[in-house]
Motif scaffolding. Structure first.
Motif, mmCIF file in Angstrom:
data_model
loop_
_atom_site.group_PDB
_atom_site.id
_atom_site.type_symbol
_atom_site.label_atom_id
_atom_site.label_comp_id
_atom_site.label_asym_id
_atom_site.label_seq_id
_atom_site.Cartn_x
_atom_site.Cartn_y
_atom_site.Cartn_z
ATOM 1 N N PHE A 47 -24.164 48.270 -29.103
ATOM 2 C CA PHE A 47 -22.738 47.938 -29.383
ATOM 3 C C PHE A 47 -22.857 46.328 -29.669
ATOM 4 C CE2 PHE A 47 -23.236 51.279 -26.354
ATOM 5 C CZ PHE A 47 -22.834 52.312 -27.139
ATOM 6 N N TRP A 48 -23.798 45.492 -29.854
ATOM 7 C CA TRP A 48 -23.612 44.113 -29.776
ATOM 8 C C TRP A 48 -22.785 43.799 -31.196
ATOM 9 C CZ3 TRP A 48 -23.013 39.752 -27.719
ATOM 10 C CH2 TRP A 48 -23.280 38.436 -28.512
ATOM 11 N N ASN A 49 -23.575 44.349 -32.339
ATOM 12 C CA ASN A 49 -22.843 44.014 -33.510
ATOM 13 C C ASN A 49 -21.126 44.479 -33.729
ATOM 14 O OD1 ASN A 49 -25.090 42.652 -34.633
ATOM 15 N ND2 ASN A 49 -25.891 44.716 -35.218
ATOM 16 N N LYS A 50 -20.842 45.552 -33.181
ATOM 17 C CA LYS A 50 -19.474 46.001 -33.267
ATOM 18 C C LYS A 50 -18.813 45.213 -32.427
ATOM 19 C CE LYS A 50 -20.745 50.827 -34.141
ATOM 20 N NZ LYS A 50 -20.446 52.151 -33.666
ATOM 21 N N MET A 51 -18.968 44.841 -31.208
ATOM 22 C CA MET A 51 -18.354 43.906 -30.187
ATOM 23 C C MET A 51 -18.434 42.613 -30.802
ATOM 24 S SD MET A 51 -19.399 42.815 -26.123
ATOM 25 C CE MET A 51 -20.965 41.865 -26.506
ATOM 26 N N PHE A 52 -19.351 41.997 -31.423
ATOM 27 C CA PHE A 52 -19.213 40.695 -32.190
ATOM 28 C C PHE A 52 -18.311 40.492 -33.218
ATOM 29 C CE2 PHE A 52 -20.571 37.920 -35.549
ATOM 30 C CZ PHE A 52 -20.665 36.624 -34.826
ATOM 31 N N LEU A 53 -18.238 41.513 -34.128
ATOM 32 C CA LEU A 53 -17.362 41.653 -35.111
ATOM 33 C C LEU A 53 -15.836 41.829 -34.451
ATOM 34 C CD1 LEU A 53 -19.273 43.783 -37.766
ATOM 35 C CD2 LEU A 53 -18.710 41.233 -37.787
ATOM 36 N N THR A 54 -15.781 42.734 -33.247
ATOM 37 C CA THR A 54 -14.370 42.817 -33.096
ATOM 38 C C THR A 54 -13.992 41.455 -32.232
ATOM 39 O OG1 THR A 54 -14.912 45.161 -32.561
ATOM 40 C CG2 THR A 54 -13.233 44.178 -31.288
ATOM 41 N N ILE A 55 -14.682 40.906 -31.470
ATOM 42 C CA ILE A 55 -14.060 39.598 -31.179
ATOM 43 C C ILE A 55 -13.748 38.692 -32.024
ATOM 44 C CG2 ILE A 55 -14.858 37.691 -29.226
ATOM 45 C CD1 ILE A 55 -16.317 39.668 -27.792
ATOM 46 N N ILE A 56 -14.604 38.725 -32.948
ATOM 47 C CA ILE A 56 -14.454 37.792 -34.295
ATOM 48 C C ILE A 56 -13.185 37.901 -34.879
ATOM 49 C CG2 ILE A 56 -14.916 37.303 -36.913
ATOM 50 C CD1 ILE A 56 -16.679 35.566 -34.976
ATOM 51 N N VAL A 57 -12.816 39.181 -35.003
ATOM 52 C CA VAL A 57 -11.396 39.540 -35.707
ATOM 53 C C VAL A 57 -10.411 39.349 -34.789
ATOM 54 C CG1 VAL A 57 -10.044 41.454 -36.459
ATOM 55 C CG2 VAL A 57 -12.487 41.415 -37.123
ATOM 56 N N LEU A 58 -10.654 39.578 -33.387
ATOM 57 C CA LEU A 58 -9.514 39.034 -32.573
ATOM 58 C C LEU A 58 -9.205 37.677 -32.608
ATOM 59 C CD1 LEU A 58 -10.059 41.599 -29.475
ATOM 60 C CD2 LEU A 58 -8.275 41.649 -31.123
ATOM 61 N N LEU A 59 -9.993 36.861 -32.403
ATOM 62 C CA LEU A 59 -10.109 35.378 -32.369
ATOM 63 C C LEU A 59 -9.489 34.848 -33.734
ATOM 64 C CD1 LEU A 59 -13.366 34.296 -30.481
ATOM 65 C CD2 LEU A 59 -11.071 34.455 -29.616
ATOM 66 N N ILE A 60 -9.721 35.419 -35.032
ATOM 67 C CA ILE A 60 -9.301 35.004 -36.250
ATOM 68 C C ILE A 60 -7.558 35.144 -35.884
ATOM 69 C CG2 ILE A 60 -9.009 35.380 -38.598
ATOM 70 C CD1 ILE A 60 -12.296 35.870 -38.359
ATOM 71 N N VAL A 61 -7.431 36.328 -35.559
ATOM 72 C CA VAL A 61 -5.865 36.604 -35.453
ATOM 73 C C VAL A 61 -5.162 35.846 -34.700
ATOM 74 C CG1 VAL A 61 -4.196 38.412 -34.875
ATOM 75 C CG2 VAL A 61 -6.188 39.111 -36.050
ATOM 76 N N LEU A 62 -5.703 35.654 -33.466
ATOM 77 C CA LEU A 62 -5.186 34.498 -32.560
ATOM 78 C C LEU A 62 -4.959 33.014 -33.078
ATOM 79 C CD1 LEU A 62 -6.710 35.814 -29.125
ATOM 80 C CD2 LEU A 62 -4.230 35.967 -29.885
ATOM 81 N N PHE A 63 -5.885 32.839 -33.836
ATOM 82 C CA PHE A 63 -6.039 31.615 -34.560
ATOM 83 C C PHE A 63 -4.921 31.178 -35.600
ATOM 84 C CE2 PHE A 63 -7.814 28.633 -37.902
ATOM 85 C CZ PHE A 63 -7.753 27.540 -36.875
ATOM 86 N N LEU A 64 -5.060 32.302 -36.396
ATOM 87 C CA LEU A 64 -3.678 32.507 -37.238
ATOM 88 C C LEU A 64 -2.693 32.429 -36.941
ATOM 89 C CD1 LEU A 64 -5.314 34.715 -39.829
ATOM 90 C CD2 LEU A 64 -5.325 32.260 -40.309
ATOM 91 N N ASP A 65 -2.266 33.109 -35.653
ATOM 92 C CA ASP A 65 -0.960 33.134 -35.151
ATOM 93 C C ASP A 65 -0.755 31.594 -34.428
ATOM 94 O OD1 ASP A 65 1.211 34.605 -33.733
ATOM 95 O OD2 ASP A 65 0.269 33.751 -32.014
ATOM 96 N N ALA A 66 -1.759 31.117 -33.998
ATOM 97 C CA ALA A 66 -1.531 29.632 -33.353
ATOM 98 C C ALA A 66 -1.230 28.650 -34.617
ATOM 99 C CB ALA A 66 -2.751 29.317 -32.663
ATOM 100 N N VAL A 67 -1.767 28.926 -35.578
ATOM 101 C CA VAL A 67 -1.597 27.935 -37.042
ATOM 102 C C VAL A 67 -0.129 28.222 -37.167
ATOM 103 C CG1 VAL A 67 -2.024 27.751 -39.229
ATOM 104 C CG2 VAL A 67 -4.137 27.745 -37.512
ATOM 105 N N ARG A 68 0.439 29.521 -37.290
ATOM 106 C CA ARG A 68 1.477 29.575 -37.500
ATOM 107 C C ARG A 68 2.641 29.146 -36.684
ATOM 108 N NH1 ARG A 68 5.484 33.073 -35.958
ATOM 109 N NH2 ARG A 68 4.047 34.125 -34.664
ATOM 110 N N GLU A 69 2.508 29.216 -35.370
ATOM 111 C CA GLU A 69 3.214 28.595 -34.270
ATOM 112 C C GLU A 69 3.368 27.227 -34.449
ATOM 113 O OE1 GLU A 69 5.222 30.062 -31.908
ATOM 114 O OE2 GLU A 69 4.844 32.059 -32.873
ATOM 115 N N VAL A 70 2.192 26.522 -34.815
ATOM 116 C CA VAL A 70 2.089 24.994 -34.901
ATOM 117 C C VAL A 70 2.995 24.574 -35.863
ATOM 118 C CG1 VAL A 70 0.817 23.066 -35.174
ATOM 119 C CG2 VAL A 70 -0.031 24.830 -33.889
ATOM 120 N N ARG A 71 2.761 25.405 -37.270
ATOM 121 C CA ARG A 71 3.700 25.267 -38.449
ATOM 122 C C ARG A 71 5.147 25.243 -37.905
ATOM 123 N NH1 ARG A 71 1.079 27.619 -43.802
ATOM 124 N NH2 ARG A 71 2.725 26.400 -44.520
ATOM 125 N N LYS A 72 5.264 26.327 -37.282
ATOM 126 C CA LYS A 72 6.956 26.492 -37.290
ATOM 127 C C LYS A 72 7.590 25.557 -36.391
ATOM 128 C CE LYS A 72 9.553 30.015 -34.683
ATOM 129 N NZ LYS A 72 9.476 31.374 -33.790
#
Length: 243
Positions: A47-72
């Motif tokens: 399950f390592w590859n699936k877990m790796f990709l899942t965490i990557i997606v979650l971190l990217i979403v959180l990063f984009l949300d943080a960028v949006r908040e900073v710009r806001k």
């Protein structure tokens, strides 16, 4: 700090701890390979590859949300500063901006360290395989060298026997024996040539493995330099947070 950002911060600290442990100099790549071969890790590897990709997606979403908040809040901060609103509202906006910047650093560093961690584990595994192959090739080279010495000793003994037979009084018997010994010498020469070719091939493989190991070591040192730069950046972010 909300639950999701608390989890991201804990994940970041966990990544730092794991990378520090992986970079310990007294734990060799071969030992890490043995640890990775534990049955528990073998089950998790499915399950390592699936877990790796899942965490990557979650971190990217959180990063984009943080960028949006900073710009806001950055835009709101500029507007409020321009119209000279009351101090409490301005401080509230400053606090929101600080939290959004903190979340941006947390998610960004977590995402970067997650990629570094994956690459570090991959390099350790490849380096361990290279060291294992190098040890096996050294064993083959030693065996080939020992076999070559054995064939050379037998060849010398056969040549001595051939010289003795040539000085024999019985010419016919000596000629027959000489013919037989010559055939044996030719056969041993062919075997010696094969052994020499195998030895040269093994030496070339050892040289290739050494070059590969040196490349892996250079890439590992490059990752260590990136990690030191990342640690300095994190410390600088922490200092900004304390300010």
């Amino acid at each position: 700090m909300t639950f999701q950002w608390t989890a991201v911060a804990a994940f970041l600290y966990g990544e730092i701890a794991v990378i520090l442990v992986l970079c310990l100099p007294f734990i060799s790549p071969l030992r890490w390979q043995k640890i990775f071969m534990i049955p528990l890790w073998s089950k998790m590897a499915v399950f390592w590859n699936k877990m790796f990709l899942t965490i990557i997606v979650l971190l990217i979403v959180l990063f984009l949300d943080a960028v949006r908040e900073v710009r806001k809040y950055s835009s709101v901060h500029v507007n409020e500063k321009a119209v000279n609103v009351n101090t409490n509202a301005f401080d509230h906006i400053q606090m929101k901006l600080f939290r959004s910047q903190r979340n941006l650093y947390l998610s960004g560093f977590s995402l970067f360290l997650w990629l570094v961690l994956r690459r570090t584990v991959t390099l350790l595994t490849q380096l361990a395989k290279g060291m294992t192959s190098h040890a096996a090739l050294e064993t083959q080279v030693n065996d080939a060298t020992e076999a070559a010495r054995k064939y050379m000793a037998e060849n010398e003994r056969l040549q001595e026997a051939l010289s003795e037979k040539e000085s024999s009084k019985k010419k016919e018997s000596a000629e027959a024996t000489d013919e037989k010994l010559k055939k044996e010498v030719e056969h041993l020469k062919a075997e010696l040539q094969k052994t020499s070719d195998a030895l040269n091939k093994a030496n070339n493989e050892v040289t290739a493995v050494k070059k590969q190991s040196e490349g892996l070591k250079r890439e590992y040192d490059h990752l260590m330099k990136e990690y030191e730069w990342l640690q300095a950046s994190l410390n600088e972010a922490e200092d900004k947070k304390e300010l």
